[in-house]
Design a protein around this motif. Structure first.
Motif, PDB file in Angstrom:
ATOM      1  N   SER A 108       5.462   8.461 -13.563  1.00  0.00           N
ATOM      2  CA  SER A 108       6.709   8.957 -14.294  1.00  0.00           C
ATOM      3  C   SER A 108       7.796   7.925 -14.705  1.00  0.00           C
ATOM      4  N   CYS A 109       8.233   8.135 -15.797  1.00  0.00           N
ATOM      5  CA  CYS A 109       9.174   7.132 -16.076  1.00  0.00           C
ATOM      6  C   CYS A 109      10.725   7.859 -16.530  1.00  0.00           C
ATOM      7  N   LEU A 110      11.733   6.956 -16.608  1.00  0.00           N
ATOM      8  CA  LEU A 110      12.907   7.177 -16.934  1.00  0.00           C
ATOM      9  C   LEU A 110      13.650   5.599 -17.625  1.00  0.00           C
ATOM     10  N   HIS A 111      14.021   6.215 -18.836  1.00  0.00           N
ATOM     11  CA  HIS A 111      14.564   5.101 -19.863  1.00  0.00           C
ATOM     12  C   HIS A 111      13.528   4.229 -20.103  1.00  0.00           C
ATOM     13  N   ASN A 112      12.374   4.395 -20.122  1.00  0.00           N
ATOM     14  CA  ASN A 112      11.312   3.832 -20.633  1.00  0.00           C
ATOM     15  C   ASN A 112      10.799   2.801 -19.494  1.00  0.00           C
ATOM     16  N   ARG A 113      11.315   3.022 -18.241  1.00  0.00           N
ATOM     17  CA  ARG A 113      10.672   2.264 -16.889  1.00  0.00           C
ATOM     18  C   ARG A 113      10.115   3.101 -16.089  1.00  0.00           C
ATOM     19  N   VAL A 114       9.034   2.381 -15.368  1.00  0.00           N
ATOM     20  CA  VAL A 114       8.426   3.333 -14.573  1.00  0.00           C
ATOM     21  C   VAL A 114       9.242   3.390 -13.235  1.00  0.00           C
ATOM     22  N   THR A 115       9.317   4.813 -12.867  1.00  0.00           N
ATOM     23  CA  THR A 115      10.176   5.147 -11.640  1.00  0.00           C
ATOM     24  C   THR A 115       9.491   5.819 -10.391  1.00  0.00           C
ATOM     25  N   ARG A 116       8.225   6.274 -10.842  1.00  0.00           N
ATOM     26  CA  ARG A 116       7.584   7.103  -9.832  1.00  0.00           C
ATOM     27  C   ARG A 116       6.306   6.594  -9.958  1.00  0.00           C
ATOM     28  N   LEU A 117       5.461   6.326  -8.791  1.00  0.00           N
ATOM     29  CA  LEU A 117       3.973   6.075  -8.733  1.00  0.00           C
ATOM     30  C   LEU A 117       3.344   6.785  -7.615  1.00  0.00           C
ATOM     31  N   VAL A 118       2.734   7.979  -8.142  1.00  0.00           N
ATOM     32  CA  VAL A 118       1.929   8.690  -7.119  1.00  0.00           C
ATOM     33  C   VAL A 118       0.676   8.968  -7.121  1.00  0.00           C
ATOM     34  N   LEU A 119      -0.174   8.160  -6.391  1.00  0.00           N
ATOM     35  CA  LEU A 119      -1.519   8.086  -6.330  1.00  0.00           C
ATOM     36  C   LEU A 119      -1.946   8.377  -5.104  1.00  0.00           C
ATOM     37  N   GLU A 120      -2.116   9.555  -4.764  1.00  0.00           N
ATOM     38  CA  GLU A 120      -2.348  10.196  -3.421  1.00  0.00           C
ATOM     39  C   GLU A 120      -4.117  10.741  -3.445  1.00  0.00           C
ATOM     40  N   ASN A 121      -4.817  10.371  -2.363  1.00  0.00           N
ATOM     41  CA  ASN A 121      -6.056  10.962  -2.089  1.00  0.00           C
ATOM     42  C   ASN A 121      -6.909  10.811  -3.230  1.00  0.00           C
ATOM     43  N   LEU A 122      -7.073   9.789  -3.739  1.00  0.00           N
ATOM     44  CA  LEU A 122      -7.827   9.181  -4.883  1.00  0.00           C
ATOM     45  C   LEU A 122      -9.213   8.358  -4.725  1.00  0.00           C
ATOM     46  N   ASN A 123      -9.140   8.122  -3.484  1.00  0.00           N
ATOM     47  CA  ASN A 123     -10.185   7.131  -2.980  1.00  0.00           C
ATOM     48  C   ASN A 123     -10.135   5.672  -3.673  1.00  0.00           C
ATOM     49  N   LEU A 124      -8.910   5.166  -3.840  1.00  0.00           N
ATOM     50  CA  LEU A 124      -8.787   4.098  -4.304  1.00  0.00           C
ATOM     51  C   LEU A 124      -9.027   2.914  -3.264  1.00  0.00           C
ATOM     52  N   GLN A 125      -9.580   1.669  -3.681  1.00  0.00           N
ATOM     53  CA  GLN A 125     -10.083   0.661  -2.942  1.00  0.00           C
ATOM     54  C   GLN A 125      -9.541  -0.682  -3.069  1.00  0.00           C
ATOM     55  N   ALA A 126      -8.877  -1.191  -2.195  1.00  0.00           N
ATOM     56  CA  ALA A 126      -8.460  -2.630  -2.387  1.00  0.00           C
ATOM     57  C   ALA A 126      -8.386  -3.366  -0.973  1.00  0.00           C
ATOM     58  N   THR A 127      -8.998  -4.624  -0.735  1.00  0.00           N
ATOM     59  CA  THR A 127      -8.645  -5.395   0.347  1.00  0.00           C
ATOM     60  C   THR A 127      -7.259  -5.557   0.768  1.00  0.00           C
ATOM     61  N   THR A 128      -6.356  -5.545  -0.348  1.00  0.00           N
ATOM     62  CA  THR A 128      -5.092  -5.705  -0.329  1.00  0.00           C
ATOM     63  C   THR A 128      -4.077  -5.120  -1.373  1.00  0.00           C
ATOM     64  N   LEU A 129      -2.993  -4.685  -1.017  1.00  0.00           N
ATOM     65  CA  LEU A 129      -2.314  -3.947  -1.994  1.00  0.00           C
ATOM     66  C   LEU A 129      -1.850  -5.133  -2.986  1.00  0.00           C
ATOM     67  N   PRO A 130      -2.055  -4.745  -4.397  1.00  0.00           N
ATOM     68  CA  PRO A 130      -1.941  -5.596  -5.433  1.00  0.00           C
ATOM     69  C   PRO A 130      -0.651  -6.026  -5.371  1.00  0.00           C
ATOM     70  N   SER A 131      -0.091  -7.304  -5.414  1.00  0.00           N
ATOM     71  CA  SER A 131       1.108  -7.835  -5.460  1.00  0.00           C
ATOM     72  C   SER A 131       1.995  -7.446  -6.866  1.00  0.00           C
ATOM     73  N   SER A 132       0.911  -7.010  -7.973  1.00  0.00           N
ATOM     74  CA  SER A 132       1.702  -6.812  -9.367  1.00  0.00           C
ATOM     75  C   SER A 132       2.539  -5.468  -8.999  1.00  0.00           C
ATOM     76  N   LEU A 133       2.360  -4.805  -8.131  1.00  0.00           N
ATOM     77  CA  LEU A 133       3.356  -3.594  -7.997  1.00  0.00           C
ATOM     78  C   LEU A 133       4.830  -3.949  -7.901  1.00  0.00           C
ATOM     79  N   THR A 134       5.069  -5.485  -7.154  1.00  0.00           N
ATOM     80  CA  THR A 134       6.226  -5.851  -7.131  1.00  0.00           C
ATOM     81  C   THR A 134       7.147  -6.123  -8.287  1.00  0.00           C
TER      82      THR A 134
END
Length: 659
Positions: free
Chosen positions: A62-88
């Motif tokens: 979800s976005c506001l003023h062309n910037r991402v303000t919500r990232l909701v990815l629940e119960n999707l079986n996403l896999q990663a050995t570490t949380l990608p630092s790109s989210l920062t």
């Protein structure tokens, strides 16, 4: 059998370059695509993430003023050995929820996410110590790290998260004490299933036992007392038991005679001192009593000569002299609007009374009559009444207004110097107290369902007033949270209706306040049904924000002094910037899946508080919109809701009688 076609590496490279070039058009696209490459390398889950604009139909974004303000990815079986630092890099992110996925490893440094308010990463396999970077996210309202593999202590830096309402750490491997944990606004708290030790701090002792279970070395309320924990050092946490022993034999024997002798010596001195103090007190009290007796006996003798001989004083709490001088004016009488005389004025004056509060129209009292009945009595003041007939006609109209969302008007008393109104008593107080009273630890917040119910009930009461007498166009004239009372079953009932016709120029009601519509702010006598709508809109904003109708604004540039700003202007200034949780009451952040309803009610409130009266909706339409928010079935005849025809106790004859 046909040969399997080979993938062209140049085509894949070309597609990647297209995505990369497209991502440059949006500041948050590239970090999200890097996140996708780590969490969904097969492109089997986040398949909608294939355009240049993440704000255009990307699942979970979800976005506001062309910037991402919500990232909701629940119960999707996403896999990663570490949380990608790109989210920062998503510096405008307000909500991040990755619950019930397969992420593991340590949490990267999230200190760049300074706008983050809600963080949910429960039911994954994250490990390592408590992420120190979370302590810098000062806007956090809810933090859920439960059901992971975190370990180590919870740092005291978390006490700096003063807005935190939710802290869930259950089912991890945390250890160490929580005795110094101090988060006064917490409403949802759980540390069960860890290895915490020591005493539970008093500020957290109000949470249920389930919030601390499966921590064998925790003690103190609501668990067992710390001095009851075994002092066996072989038991986990046993060394933390209270050193207090119930047996005096542990005291060294040689110290007992010395203590006894010392206490005896001091006992003799204390006895002499006590006797001297008592004798001195008796002499001083005797002298003071003699002086007071001589003074008051003289005054009492003078008063008794003027007395009528009665030995029992009446509890006259409404007026020191409720009756006009019989030689000049006719004595008033109680007029009962339902026709049944239940008590006289003298019964009210004898009643045990308690002041409920002061308002623009006068002071309200709770009166307990001799027969046990309880009523509310309002003593009116500063009214502009041309005569007894005008007052009686208005009371007759108001007395015929009967509705479940109006406080029952029972009787009135009129005399030249005294005017009393008698209402049914509401035991649960008013909306103002429920919203603003006793804010802090131990307070029971007003939940969202109750707030919606109160909003709907108040709107229905106002709708009935507006539609009950078409020829007069009755108004309330003083809508505010102190005039919305709550009955035994939690229903809202509107009080003080119809008294604005008696407003005098000097009355405090006529002065500007946070509820007053712009067109009526300078002259309180210029009130209409549209000004009622504005006041009700302010009340809705009060329900949504938890703020008073006039608030202190210390954000304006200048010398640093705070200024008073009315609630509608404050909300509009925030909404112009962004639709965020900053508008809403912190106490509402504990409830899930109500954002849509809150925004819907906010839109209704802003429509009601339009500066132009013509742009404000009619009250029947407001009732309809609130009912739709609540999921209440709206009938096709809703536009005639609470009309005269639906109320046999109100008729146009009554309206014409007062014209």
């Amino acid at each position: 059998m046909a040969a399997k076609p080979k993938r062209n590496p140049f085509l894949l490279l070309f597609i990647f370059l297209l995505h990369y070039a497209a991502a440059q058009n949006h500041p948050d696209a590239q970090p999200l695509l890097l996140f996708k490459s780590s969490a969904d390398p097969s492109n089997s889950i986040l398949t909608s993430w294939n355009s240049s604009d993440p704000c255009n139909s990307w699942v979970g974004v979800s976005c506001l003023h062309n910037r991402v303000t919500r990232l909701v990815l629940e119960n999707l079986n996403l896999q990663a050995t570490t949380l990608p630092s790109s989210l920062t890099s998503l510096t405008q992110l307000r909500v991040l929820s990755l619950k019930r996925n397969g992420f593991s490893g340590r949490i990267p440094d999230l200190s760049n996410l300074t706008s983050l308010k809600l963080l949910f990463i429960s039911h994954n396999r994250f490990s390592g110590e408590f992420p120190d970077s979370l302590n810098s996210l000062l806007k956090l309202y809810r933090l859920d790290l439960s059901y992971n593999n975190f370990s180590g202590i919870v740092p005291l830096g978390i006490n700096g998260l003063t807005h935190l309402l939710t802290l869930r750490l259950e089912e991890n491997g945390f250890t160490g004490p929580i005795s110094d944990l101090s988060l006064p606004n917490l409403q949802d708290f759980n540390v069960s299933g860890n290895g915490f030790t020591g005493e539970i701090p008093f500020s957290l002792s109000t949470f249920p036992t389930s919030s601390f279970s499966e921590n064998p070395s925790l003690c103190g309320p609501p668990l067992q007392k710390c001095n009851m924990v075994s002092s066996d050092p072989t038991r986990p946490g046993g060394a933390l038991a209270s050193p207090v022993s119930s047996s005096p034999t542990t005291m060294p024997a040689e110290t007992k005679p010395q203590m006894k002798s010392k206490n005896t010596h001091h006992g003799r001195i204390s006895s002499l001192a006590i006797i001297a103090i008592i004798l001195g007190d008796i002499l001083v009290l005797g002298l003071v009593s003699l002086l007071l007796y001589c003074y008051f006996f003289r005054s009492y003798s003078k008063m008794s000569g003027k007395s009528n001989g009665s030995t029992q004083a009446e509890k006259i709490v409404y007026s020191s002299s409720p009756y006009p001088n019989p030689g000049q004016y006719e004595r008033g009488k109680m007029v009962f609007l339902d026709g049944e005389r239940r008590f006289e004025l003298e019964d009210l004056l004898r009643a045990s009374a308690e002041m409920l509060g002061k308002g623009g129209f006068g002071t309200a009292y709770k009166a307990i009559l001799d027969d046990g009945n309880v009523v509310a009595v309002k003593r009116l003041k500063d009214l502009s009444v041309n005569g007894k007939k005008e007052f009686e006609q208005q009371m007759e109209v108001l007395g015929r207004l009967r509705h479940p969302n109006l406080v029952g008007f029972k009787a009135y008393y009129f005399a030249r110097d005294e005017k009393l109104l008698v209402y049914e008593y509401m035991p649960n107080g008013n909306l103002f107290w429920l919203l603003h009273g006793n804010r802090g630890p131990g307070r029971t917040p007003l939940d969202w369902t109750t707030r919606l119910k109160i909003a709907a009930g108040t709107a229905r009461g106002i709708s009935f007033i507006h539609n009950s007498c078409k020829s007069l166009k009755l108004i309330h004239g003083n809508i505010k949270s102190t005039n919305v009372l709550i009955d035994k079953t939690g229903n809202a009932k509107v009080s003080d209706f119809g008294l604005s016709v008696f407003i005098s120029p000097s009355s405090s009601v006529s002065k500007s306040n946070g509820y007053r519509a712009p067109e009526a702010a300078l002259d309180g006598r210029k009130l209409t049904q549209k000004s009622d709508i504005y006041s009700f809109g302010v009340l809705l904003l009060e329900l949504l924000t938890g703020k008073c109708p006039s608030i202190m604004d210390n954000t304006a540039p200048g010398s640093g002094y705070s200024s008073v700003i009315d609630l509608p202007r404050w909300v509009q200034s925030v909404v112009r910037e962004e639709w965020t949780a900053e508008v809403f009451d912190l106490e509402l952040m504990r409830y899930k899946d109500i954002e849509e309803e809150m925004v819907g009610l906010l839109q209704i409130a802003m429509a009601c508080t339009q500066a132009s009266p013509d742009q404000r909706p009619k009250i029947n339409y407001v009732v309809k919109m609130i009912d739709e928010l609540r999921g209440v079935e709206v009938s096709p005849a809703h536009d005639t809701l609470d009309s005269v025809s639906e109320s046999p106790s109100v008729s146009e004859d009554t309206c014409r009688a007062s014209e």
